[in-house]
Design an enzyme around this catalytic site. Structure first.
Site, mmCIF file in Angstrom:
data_model
loop_
_atom_site.group_PDB
_atom_site.id
_atom_site.type_symbol
_atom_site.label_atom_id
_atom_site.label_comp_id
_atom_site.label_asym_id
_atom_site.label_seq_id
_atom_site.Cartn_x
_atom_site.Cartn_y
_atom_site.Cartn_z
ATOM 1 N N ALA A 1 -7.126 -9.709 14.791
ATOM 2 C CA ALA A 1 -6.761 -8.774 15.871
ATOM 3 C C ALA A 1 -5.289 -8.869 16.269
ATOM 4 C CB ALA A 1 -7.644 -9.032 17.094
ATOM 5 N N ILE A 2 -4.496 -9.569 15.478
ATOM 6 C CA ILE A 2 -3.075 -9.762 15.804
ATOM 7 C C ILE A 2 -2.331 -8.429 15.907
ATOM 8 C CG2 ILE A 2 -2.394 -10.092 13.368
ATOM 9 C CD1 ILE A 2 -0.915 -11.888 16.442
ATOM 10 N N ASP A 3 -2.802 -7.402 15.151
ATOM 11 C CA ASP A 3 -2.078 -6.129 15.220
ATOM 12 C C ASP A 3 -2.221 -5.470 16.583
ATOM 13 O OD1 ASP A 3 -4.699 -5.475 14.856
ATOM 14 O OD2 ASP A 3 -4.398 -4.211 13.102
ATOM 15 N N HIS B 1 -0.482 0.934 16.190
ATOM 16 C CA HIS B 1 -0.685 -0.298 16.986
ATOM 17 C C HIS B 1 0.395 -0.414 18.068
ATOM 18 C CE1 HIS B 1 -3.671 -1.487 14.073
ATOM 19 N NE2 HIS B 1 -2.800 -1.415 13.095
ATOM 20 N N GLU C 1 -5.673 4.226 13.875
ATOM 21 C CA GLU C 1 -6.625 3.290 14.492
ATOM 22 C C GLU C 1 -7.324 3.833 15.729
ATOM 23 O OE1 GLU C 1 -3.336 2.806 14.384
ATOM 24 O OE2 GLU C 1 -2.599 2.165 16.354
ATOM 25 N N ARG D 1 0.841 -1.201 0.000
ATOM 26 C CA ARG D 1 0.000 0.000 0.000
ATOM 27 C C ARG D 1 0.877 1.254 0.000
ATOM 28 N NH1 ARG D 1 -3.554 -1.548 5.181
ATOM 29 N NH2 ARG D 1 -1.649 -2.714 5.595
ATOM 30 N N VAL E 1 -1.583 -12.778 9.971
ATOM 31 C CA VAL E 1 -0.892 -11.735 9.206
ATOM 32 C C VAL E 1 -1.348 -10.359 9.713
ATOM 33 C CG1 VAL E 1 -0.550 -10.737 6.915
ATOM 34 C CG2 VAL E 1 -0.618 -13.228 7.203
ATOM 35 N N ASN F 1 -0.768 -7.367 8.475
ATOM 36 C CA ASN F 1 -1.112 -6.332 7.479
ATOM 37 C C ASN F 1 -1.863 -6.993 6.320
ATOM 38 O OD1 ASN F 1 1.234 -7.675 6.620
ATOM 39 N ND2 ASN F 1 1.965 -5.918 5.454
ATOM 40 N N LYS G 1 1.757 1.731 7.302
ATOM 41 C CA LYS G 1 2.104 0.878 8.438
ATOM 42 C C LYS G 1 2.937 1.621 9.471
ATOM 43 C CE LYS G 1 0.895 -2.426 9.164
ATOM 44 N NZ LYS G 1 -0.445 -2.737 9.759
ATOM 45 N N TYR H 1 -0.924 4.099 10.724
ATOM 46 C CA TYR H 1 -1.247 3.105 11.742
ATOM 47 C C TYR H 1 -0.041 2.938 12.647
ATOM 48 C CZ TYR H 1 -5.344 1.684 9.061
ATOM 49 O OH TYR H 1 -6.547 1.670 8.408
HETATM 50 N N1 LIG Z 1 -4.555 -7.955 10.684
HETATM 51 C C1 LIG Z 1 -4.892 -6.936 9.907
HETATM 52 O O1 LIG Z 1 -4.355 -6.771 8.814
HETATM 53 C C2 LIG Z 1 -5.936 -5.999 10.324
HETATM 54 C C3 LIG Z 1 -6.369 -6.005 11.610
HETATM 55 N N2 LIG Z 1 -7.398 -5.223 12.024
HETATM 56 C C4 LIG Z 1 -7.761 -5.356 13.431
HETATM 57 O O2 LIG Z 1 -8.967 -6.087 13.606
HETATM 58 C C5 LIG Z 1 -9.458 -5.815 14.917
HETATM 59 C C6 LIG Z 1 -10.973 -5.535 14.849
HETATM 60 O O3 LIG Z 1 -11.196 -4.288 14.216
HETATM 61 P P1 LIG Z 1 -12.659 -3.706 13.971
HETATM 62 O O4 LIG Z 1 -13.595 -4.767 13.548
HETATM 63 O O5 LIG Z 1 -12.509 -2.496 13.116
HETATM 64 O O6 LIG Z 1 -13.076 -3.224 15.435
HETATM 65 P P2 LIG Z 1 -14.541 -2.821 15.931
HETATM 66 O O7 LIG Z 1 -14.344 -1.870 17.054
HETATM 67 O O8 LIG Z 1 -15.409 -2.420 14.778
HETATM 68 O O9 LIG Z 1 -15.131 -4.197 16.475
HETATM 69 C C7 LIG Z 1 -14.618 -4.849 17.601
HETATM 70 C C8 LIG Z 1 -15.752 -5.610 18.262
HETATM 71 O O10 LIG Z 1 -15.156 -6.418 19.305
HETATM 72 C C9 LIG Z 1 -16.112 -6.485 20.337
HETATM 73 N N3 LIG Z 1 -15.464 -6.962 21.546
HETATM 74 C C10 LIG Z 1 -14.563 -6.344 22.349
HETATM 75 N N4 LIG Z 1 -14.223 -7.157 23.376
HETATM 76 C C11 LIG Z 1 -14.904 -8.313 23.203
HETATM 77 C C12 LIG Z 1 -14.988 -9.541 23.926
HETATM 78 N N5 LIG Z 1 -14.279 -9.725 25.051
HETATM 79 N N6 LIG Z 1 -15.809 -10.522 23.456
HETATM 80 C C13 LIG Z 1 -16.516 -10.334 22.324
HETATM 81 N N7 LIG Z 1 -16.496 -9.202 21.606
HETATM 82 C C14 LIG Z 1 -15.694 -8.206 22.044
HETATM 83 C C15 LIG Z 1 -16.671 -5.060 20.413
HETATM 84 O O11 LIG Z 1 -17.911 -5.015 21.105
HETATM 85 C C16 LIG Z 1 -16.798 -4.712 18.936
HETATM 86 O O12 LIG Z 1 -18.094 -4.987 18.418
HETATM 87 C C17 LIG Z 1 -8.614 -4.623 15.419
HETATM 88 O O13 LIG Z 1 -7.604 -5.107 16.273
HETATM 89 C C18 LIG Z 1 -8.015 -4.069 14.157
HETATM 90 O O14 LIG Z 1 -6.828 -3.334 14.383
HETATM 91 C C19 LIG Z 1 -8.062 -4.388 11.167
HETATM 92 C C20 LIG Z 1 -7.655 -4.304 9.848
HETATM 93 C C21 LIG Z 1 -6.515 -5.072 9.341
HETATM 94 C C1 LIG Z 2 -5.236 -1.813 10.255
HETATM 95 C C2 LIG Z 2 -3.932 -2.340 9.876
HETATM 96 O O1 LIG Z 2 -3.121 -2.611 10.688
HETATM 97 C C3 LIG Z 2 -3.615 -2.558 8.494
HETATM 98 O O2 LIG Z 2 -4.420 -2.208 7.624
HETATM 99 O O3 LIG Z 2 -2.538 -3.107 8.222
HETATM 100 MG MG LIG Z 3 -2.120 -4.263 11.051
#
Ligand SMILES: NC(=O)C1=CN([C@@H]2O[C@H](COP(=O)(O)OP(=O)(O)OC[C@H]3O[C@@H](n4cnc5c(N)ncnc54)[C@H](O)[C@@H]3O)[C@@H](O)[C@H]2O)C=CC1
Ligand SMILES: CC(=O)C(=O)O
Ligand SMILES: [Mg+2]
Length: 370
Positions: free
Chosen positions: A268-270, A96, A118, A15, A298, A300, A75, A94
């Site tokens: 949620a690994i980030d 994290h 974020e 990106r 992963v 990202n 990133k 971002y």
């Molecule tokens: N690995 C990657 O490439 C990427 C990772 N992410 C990550 O994904 C994760 C989720 O992001 P979003 O969906 O945007 O967040 P969000 O805030 O829209 O949703 C999170 C949900 O988790 C719920 N929650 C919190 N604690 C809980 C628990 N103990 N039990 C059950 N539900 C619970 C909340 O009520 C909420 O509905 C974040 O850590 C974000 O940074 C986002 C984009 C890319």
């Molecule tokens: C949200 C995030 O960490 C990503 O898009 O890589």
């Molecule tokens: Mg990330």
């Protein structure tokens, strides 16, 4: 304002912080934009395309970090980047930080002002700069799960949607926010049996209305998580407590009660991950196995589809970036939502959840002056 866009250097991150279209907007608003050569390669935007959009091309990242007032990235800065950040420089990307003490120390030492995409908020309390990448990652999570479920990839050998006469895969989504909703939508669309678990009852009500019976919802308790995870073929980790480290909802012990070859995708690994056995992986080597369970972690994910992701990210960051470019740090003082995005300011941590997760002192943003 001098706006700088370095090329992303995290592994397999394609990106770019500003698309050529976004550069045009900054230039039209009177700003000087410098883009590192090759920064747009991953989205098929050459230096020439950036020049036509009004940018100057820099031969290396050093020139960008040395001259820019604002650095716009995707990133979190890598070591070679955070060591070049300076006082009075604004970093917009971002971060994290909660699971990343090393980067945090680097940003604090640099004296820079770091705004984390974020934790920027909007009027409805949502996270508008996380949402577009969460939409991408939620949709990709099901593609990743489908691939990992294949026997040749170490999975159980189950097709997500099954076929007529054969039951589909059971997909459990932990966290029904943006990632969780998009994952549920994709899984249901493919014909899987889907359950979303969240701790917010209003959110479960919204999901129930949205999916009109196609997706089951359950309130998050130790018991409901155990019951669903033990029966699942795929578990998507999509919980978030903004700024903080993710709660560990699935322990190593629980893996022993799952069927071998089941798949955990920890989006949620980030934020450190919501499975005890998660550790960050890369697109180059995305999965590993613990106790017979395939893990995909992963950090990202949207970097795999940079054309879609860069466009979606820029759509969301543009209005905030233009405010920062126009008013500098005063924009953070004036706009509560950008202020919520402020994680580090001149050697201090200004986000409470980040400070608490790292066990470091917290400095409130109230009383900050430009
Ligand atoms: N690995 C990657 O490439 C990427 C990772 N992410 C990550 O994904 C994760 C989720 O992001 P979003 O969906 O945007 O967040 P969000 O805030 O829209 O949703 C999170 C949900 O988790 C719920 N929650 C919190 N604690 C809980 C628990 N103990 N039990 C059950 N539900 C619970 C909340 O009520 C909420 O509905 C974040 O850590 C974000 O940074 C986002 C984009 C890319
Ligand atoms: C949200 C995030 O960490 C990503 O898009 O890589
Ligand atoms: Mg990330």
């Amino acid at each position: 304002m001098r706006v700088g866009v370095p090329k992303e250097i995290k592994m397999q991150e394609y990106r770019v912080g500003l698309t050529p279209g976004a550069v045009r907007e900054y230039v039209a608003a009177g700003h000087k934009v410098t883009v590192e050569t090759g920064a747009g390669d991953g989205i098929g935007a050459s230096d020439e395309v950036y020049r036509r959009a009004g940018a100057t091309i820099a031969e290396n990242a050093r020139d960008i970090f040395a001259k820019a007032d604002i650095i716009v990235k995707v990133k979190e800065p890598q070591k070679s980047e955070w060591s070049q950040l300076r006082e009075n420089q604004i970093l917009f990307t971002y971060l994290h930080l909660a699971p990343d003490p090393e980067q945090t120390r680097g940003l604090l030492a640099s004296g820079c002002t770091a705004i984390a995409y974020e934790t920027v908020t909007d009027a409805s309390g949502h996270l508008p700069l996380l949402a577009p990448m969460s939409e991408v990652a939620g949709r990709l999570a099901i593609e990743a799960a489908g691939a990992a479920l294949r026997r040749s990839a170490g999975g159980r050998g189950v097709l997500l949607g099954g076929v007529p006469g054969v039951q589909p895969a059971r997909v459990v989504v932990l966290g029904g926010g943006v990632v969780g909703t998009q994952a549920a939508r994709m899984a249901a669309g493919l014909g899987a049996e889907v359950t979303v678990i969240d701790r917010s009852i209003p959110r479960l009500r919204e999901l129930d209305d949205l999916f009109i019976g196609r997706v089951r919802t359950r309130f998050s308790t130790i018991e409901s998580v155990e019951e669903e995870v033990f029966a699942a073929d795929v578990v998507i980790g999509a919980v978030l407590v903004p700024g903080a480290s993710a709660p560990k909802l699935v322990t190593r012990k629980m893996l022993g009660s799952m069927r071998p070859g089941s798949v955990l995708v920890d989006v949620a690994i980030d934020q450190g991950g919501c499975f005890e056995t998660s550790r960050p992986t890369t697109h180059a080597d995305p999965t590993y196995e613990v106790d017979g369970i395939v893990h995909y972690c992963v950090a990202n994910m949207p970097g795999a589809v940079p054309v879609t992701s860069s466009q979606a990210l820029n759509n969301a960051t543009l209005p905030f970036g233009l405010q920062l470019a126009k008013n500098g740090f005063a924009a953070v003082l004036e706009n509560q939502h950008l202020r919520n995005g402020l994680n580090v300011y001149r050697g201090r941590i200004t986000n409470k959840a980040v400070a608490e997760s790292l066990g470091l002192p917290f400095s409130p943003t109230e009383g900050l002056a430009a």
